[in-house]
Design a protein around this motif. Structure first.
Motif, short mmCIF file in Angstrom:
data_model
loop_
_atom_site.label_atom_id
_atom_site.label_comp_id
_atom_site.label_asym_id
_atom_site.label_seq_id
_atom_site.Cartn_x
_atom_site.Cartn_y
_atom_site.Cartn_z
N THR A 75 1.41 -4.14 3.88
CA THR A 75 1.22 -5.02 2.73
C THR A 75 0.02 -5.93 2.96
O THR A 75 -0.42 -6.14 4.09
CB THR A 75 2.46 -5.90 2.48
OG1 THR A 75 2.67 -6.75 3.61
CG2 THR A 75 3.69 -5.06 2.22
N THR A 76 -0.46 -6.50 1.87
CA THR A 76 -1.51 -7.51 1.92
C THR A 76 -1.21 -8.57 0.88
O THR A 76 -0.38 -8.36 -0.02
CB THR A 76 -2.89 -6.89 1.68
OG1 THR A 76 -3.91 -7.84 1.98
CG2 THR A 76 -3.05 -6.44 0.23
N THR B 290 -3.60 -0.03 4.19
CA THR B 290 -3.79 -1.37 3.66
C THR B 290 -5.26 -1.64 3.40
O THR B 290 -5.63 -2.30 2.41
CB THR B 290 -3.23 -2.42 4.64
OG1 THR B 290 -1.88 -2.09 4.95
CG2 THR B 290 -3.28 -3.80 4.04
N ALA C 200 0.87 -1.18 0.00
CA ALA C 200 0.00 0.00 0.00
C ALA C 200 0.90 1.23 0.00
O ALA C 200 1.44 1.62 1.03
CB ALA C 200 -0.91 -0.01 1.22
N ARG D 93 -3.73 -10.75 5.47
CA ARG D 93 -2.58 -9.95 5.86
C ARG D 93 -1.30 -10.78 5.89
O ARG D 93 -0.21 -10.23 5.83
CB ARG D 93 -2.82 -9.31 7.24
CG ARG D 93 -3.95 -8.30 7.24
CD ARG D 93 -3.65 -7.13 6.32
NE ARG D 93 -4.77 -6.24 6.16
CZ ARG D 93 -5.02 -5.21 6.97
NH1 ARG D 93 -4.22 -4.97 8.01
NH2 ARG D 93 -6.06 -4.44 6.75
#
Length: 362
Positions: free
Chosen positions: A212-213, A316, A185, A232
């Motif tokens: 982040t994802t 995110t 993100a 996640r």
């Protein structure tokens, strides 16, 4: 050649034969000129025009034309005739020198030729070199990468997966499953400057990271619809949860064939136990270093290009919402990716490529 006329007997001098054999043998000669040279060489061996046309899959008129041109004008008759307009300032020898240098040599101070360095080496101007390169589709400044799979079961896996794409089993569902992990993100530090006439969209080079994802996705090879879920973390626990999501989403009574890569999370003990309890689920692993066999990778590329790469996300959660929006819009009117190459086509193409590598001299 008029009907009933006998084709001229072709007799070659040593110099003519050497020139024709060089054109026909060199792999990087223009293919039209190479074919004309082969026609004359076969004619010099005593073959009839009909036999030559049959051997090379050509029209009889084409063979007769180049036999006549050679008989009347010699080797120069095989070259393309000059067209109306300003007389040429660059000779065929100069063009051949540029092409030969481009394909077979390197400048002393670089890994590839530029139009300026080639112009200096050949005594031409840059525009002329650029024009020659465009005419022969040469782009020395470009380079592409490749990687060959070393999987010992490569052939078997290719035939298995391509068979699922081109001839799927009855009463079964083929799903291409993979994860797009560590999607960042990123928020640009300045607002985007929008597109204007004569001005491309501009965005700041620097950005802030907001976590982040990971996206788990299953692409239906027949319909193009995608089952997607963001997590996640990227572990076997998340993959098992996604398998549960797939099981809830597919119709009952169907066999489910999952095409996946060799990532460790797909082969853990918990995943094997999950599969043992569901014998209608079948795993098909792509060869190592061959993710291009999984159609969902093409969908990931579209997601990146259309939604992520030029986006700016303040969290995110905002990134995940953007991904869900893309999923919803795609599934409203899904369109499948159509696989066209057979397993034999792929394997034959790879064999030709490996032959080129082995013959490259490196």
């Amino acid at each position: 050649m008029a009907r009933g006329d006998k084709p001229a007997v072709i007799e070659l001098s040593e110099q003519q034969r050497a020139s024709l054999e060089a054109w026909a043998r060199r792999a990087k000669t223009a293919q039209a000129l190479a074919m004309r040279a082969r026609i004359v060489l076969r004619a010099a061996e005593g073959l009839t025009s009909t036999a030559i046309a049959r051997q090379f899959g050509l029209d009889l008129k084409t063979v007769s034309k180049w036999r006549r041109r050679f008989s009347e004008q010699g080797v120069d008759g095989l070259l393309d005739e000059q067209r109306p307009g300003q007389p040429r300032k660059i000779s065929d020898a100069q063009i051949e020198e540029v092409i030969t240098r481009t394909l077979e040599t390197k400048p002393p101070d670089a890994t590839h030729w530029s139009s300026r360095s080639m112009a200096k080496a050949c005594g031409l101007n840059q525009t002329a070199v650029s024009r020659i390169w465009r005419a022969f589709a040469l782009q020395p400044h470009r380079s592409e990468s490749f990687k060959l799979s070393k999987d010992p079961l490569f052939i078997d896996k290719v035939r298995d997966i391509v068979g699922l794409y081109m001839n799927p089993p009855d009463h079964a569902l083929v799903l291409c499953v993979d994860e797009k992990s560590q999607i960042q993100a990123l928020e640009r530090t300045a607002p985007l400057l929008p597109l204007r006439p004569g001005q491309a969209e501009r965005r700041a080079r620097d950005y802030q990271r907001h976590g982040t994802t990971s996206l788990f996705a299953a692409l239906n090879a027949k319909t193009g619809a995608v089952i997607g879920q963001t997590y996640r973390r990227h572990r076997s626990q998340e993959f098992r949860q996604f398998l549960d999501r797939i099981e809830r989403s597919v119709p009952a009574g169907l066999d489910v064939h999952l095409i996946v890569d060799n990532y460790a999370t797909h082969k853990t003990a918990s995943i094997r136990r999950w599969l043992l309890k569901r014998p209608h689920f079948h795993m098909h692993f792509t060869p190592s270093s061959a993710s291009w066999l999984n159609l969902v990778e093409r969908w990931f590329a579209a997601l990146t290009e259309k939604q992520i790469r030029r986006g700016s996300f303040r969290s995110t959660r905002e990134l995940e919402q953007s991904i869900r929006t893309f999923l919803d819009v795609h599934n409203a009117q899904p369109k499948p990716f159509v696989w066209t190459k057979t397993a034999d086509d792929i394997l034959n193409s790879l064999a030709r490529f490996c032959g080129r590598i082995n013959d490259s001299g490196h």
